[in-house]
Write a protein that holds these residues in place. Sequence first.
Motif, PDB file in Angstrom:
ATOM      1  N   GLN A  35      39.051  37.692  38.565  1.00  0.00           N
ATOM      2  CA  GLN A  35      38.909  38.726  39.580  1.00  0.00           C
ATOM      3  C   GLN A  35      40.120  38.837  40.509  1.00  0.00           C
ATOM      4  OE1 GLN A  35      35.574  37.990  42.114  1.00  0.00           O
ATOM      5  NE2 GLN A  35      36.100  35.870  42.514  1.00  0.00           N
ATOM      6  N   ARG A  36      41.029  37.877  40.472  1.00  0.00           N
ATOM      7  CA  ARG A  36      42.219  38.001  41.321  1.00  0.00           C
ATOM      8  C   ARG A  36      43.075  39.180  40.899  1.00  0.00           C
ATOM      9  NH1 ARG A  36      44.731  32.637  38.798  1.00  0.00           N
ATOM     10  NH2 ARG A  36      42.554  32.128  39.126  1.00  0.00           N
ATOM     11  N   TRP A  37      42.974  39.610  39.640  1.00  0.00           N
ATOM     12  CA  TRP A  37      43.781  40.728  39.156  1.00  0.00           C
ATOM     13  C   TRP A  37      43.080  42.065  39.304  1.00  0.00           C
ATOM     14  CZ3 TRP A  37      43.885  36.269  35.786  1.00  0.00           C
ATOM     15  CH2 TRP A  37      45.075  35.532  35.877  1.00  0.00           C
ATOM     16  N   ILE A  38      41.824  42.085  39.729  1.00  0.00           N
ATOM     17  CA  ILE A  38      41.098  43.354  39.825  1.00  0.00           C
ATOM     18  C   ILE A  38      40.552  43.601  41.229  1.00  0.00           C
ATOM     19  CG2 ILE A  38      40.459  43.385  37.389  1.00  0.00           C
ATOM     20  CD1 ILE A  38      37.732  42.301  38.172  1.00  0.00           C
ATOM     21  N   THR A  39      40.647  42.629  42.126  1.00  0.00           N
ATOM     22  CA  THR A  39      40.090  42.812  43.462  1.00  0.00           C
ATOM     23  C   THR A  39      41.142  43.099  44.513  1.00  0.00           C
ATOM     24  OG1 THR A  39      40.176  40.425  43.930  1.00  0.00           O
ATOM     25  CG2 THR A  39      38.157  41.283  42.912  1.00  0.00           C
ATOM     26  N   GLY A  40      42.334  42.513  44.393  1.00  0.00           N
ATOM     27  CA  GLY A  40      43.367  42.673  45.404  1.00  0.00           C
ATOM     28  C   GLY A  40      43.510  41.470  46.312  1.00  0.00           C
ATOM     29  N   TRP A  41      42.575  40.537  46.233  1.00  0.00           N
ATOM     30  CA  TRP A  41      42.630  39.319  47.030  1.00  0.00           C
ATOM     31  C   TRP A  41      42.594  38.105  46.097  1.00  0.00           C
ATOM     32  CZ3 TRP A  41      40.359  43.715  48.738  1.00  0.00           C
ATOM     33  CH2 TRP A  41      40.624  44.109  50.049  1.00  0.00           C
ATOM     34  N   GLY A  42      43.324  37.051  46.474  1.00  0.00           N
ATOM     35  CA  GLY A  42      43.274  35.807  45.719  1.00  0.00           C
ATOM     36  C   GLY A  42      44.324  35.667  44.646  1.00  0.00           C
ATOM     37  N   ASP A  43      45.304  36.591  44.580  1.00  0.00           N
ATOM     38  CA  ASP A  43      46.333  36.493  43.540  1.00  0.00           C
ATOM     39  C   ASP A  43      47.640  35.935  44.067  1.00  0.00           C
ATOM     40  OD1 ASP A  43      46.893  38.626  45.136  1.00  0.00           O
ATOM     41  OD2 ASP A  43      47.369  40.021  43.527  1.00  0.00           O
TER      42      ASP A  43
END
Length: 489
Positions: free
Chosen positions: A367-375
Motif C-alpha cells: 500500500q505504500r505505492w498506492i496510498t501516498g504515505w509510507g513510501d
Amino acid sequence: MTDLSAVLPTFLTQQYVRLIPSLEKNLITTADLITLDCVEIAKRARLPVLDVKRLCTDVLQALKEDLGVAEKDGGDGQQQNARGLRKSGKDLLDQWDTISTLDDDMDRALGGGIPAGYITEITGESGAGKTQFLITLLLSAQLPSPQGLGTPTLYISTESALPTQRVLQLLRSHPILSSHPHPPTLDKIHSIVTPDLESQDHILRFQVPVVIQRYGIRLLILDSVAANYRAEFERDGNGTTNVKNGMNMAHRSAELVKLGQLLRNLAREHGIAVVVANQVADRFSSQGSSWPMAHAARSYNAGRNTSGGTNTMPPNPATVASGVHTPIPGSPLNTHTPAPAPAPTRPNPNPYAPFQTPDPISLDHQQRWITGWGDDPHPSYTAAKSLKTPSLGLIWTTQIACRVALIKKPVYGRVQVMDEEGERGEPVLKRWRRWMKVVFAGWAPESGGGLSGAVEFEIAGEGVRACRRGEGGAEDGGEEGRGGEGLGL
C-alpha cells in the motif's frame, strides 16, 4: 454460452435456438466462440460445423459493432473504419483536454493538468487544501483552452455547501482569473448537496446526465466520496460503530464498484473530467507495526549495534531526543556482559534491503505505492507514527485512474515563557507546510518516495500556488500564504 445475454444483450438468438442448449450443456462461453476453432467447438457440442461457424462469425461481428470497431462499407464501395477504438495518435492528442491548476509547477507534475475522460482523486487530511484545490478547478475549467474547457461546472457536496465567499474572493484576487478577458463566474457553477447515500445514487444516476446535456458541463466534482459511505456502512442504527460489519463491508465494496463504473461511464460518454475528494484515516498494520515504523526502529538499532551495543528494542522518543539510552528494567541490557568487538562494515550487496518485508505481497507492504504515505525509504520516527491511508480501501483504489495526495506537516517554533523557575522556551505551531504528490497516474510520472518529487504549495488569499525559493514559502520560514492559513479547508 450462458453469458451471451450479458456480453451482448442486443444479439438476436432466434435463428440459433436449436444450438444454444447444446452449447450451454458443454459449458461453451462467448469467449470460446470468438477464440476457439469452430471444428473444436462443433466436436465438443456435437453440432454441425457450418452452423457453429455461422454463429461464431455473427457473434464476432456483433461484438465489433458493440465496441465501435466494425468495418462499414463507404459510399464508394471501399471499407472505412468506424470512429471508435481505432483512432490515430493525432485523434488522441486532439481529444486530450485538461484543466489547469493555474500554476505551472503543479500542472507540470500532473502531466498538464486534470484530464477529461478519467476519474481523478484528491486525498488528504483535513486542512491539507482539498477544497481549495477543487474550487480552483471549478473556476479554471470555465476558462477557454488551453487553461480550461470553456464550459460550466458541477459541484456535488456530501458534507457542506459550496463556499461561495471563497469563490468570490478568488474571482477578485487571483491574478489569472481577475485579469482574463473571459473570466469565470459563480453563475456557471451548479451546486448540489447530497446528505445520504440514497440521494447521492439517485442524483448521479438520473439527474447528473440530464444536467450535463442541458448545460454542457465538462467538470464534475464530488466532495467527498467517503462521507456518505462512512455514515451508511460504519455506523449502526444507534449511531455507534457496528462490530459485526462483515456483511456491511461486502455490501459497501459492491456499491463502490457500482459507483466507480457509473462515474467512468459518465467520464467516457460525455468527455467530462470527474474529480473526487477523499478523506484519510490512520493506518494500523496487521503485524503490529507498519513497515516504515519497523524500518525506523531497525535503522536506530543498527546504529547502536555498530558501536558495540546489543539493543534490539525500538527506541524511546524521549531518549532519542536527549541522546541518552535508558535500559528497561529486567531486560538483557541491564546485564553486565562484555560488548563484542564491532564487526567490520561491509557494503550492502542489496540496495533494496530497506524495502524488503517478510511478506512482500501483503497489503502492508504494497500500500505504500498506492496510498501516498509510507513510501519514504528513510522515515523519521515521528513520520512513521503518523501514517495515513485514503478511505474506502483497496476496492475504491481500483476504480480511479489517478490519485493525488495533499500532505501537510507542521512547522514549530519556540517562544520564551517566564515562570517561577525562570525563562524557558516552549514549542508552538507556527504554520503548516503542504505538498502535492502524484501517487499514480496513467499520464504523469509518480512523484517518488517520500516528498522528494512532490510539489510544495501554499494557500494564499489569491489562491493555491507552488512555493518557490526566496518567496517566503518553505525555505525562508515566511508566513503560510499571507492570510491563507485559515483557508485550508
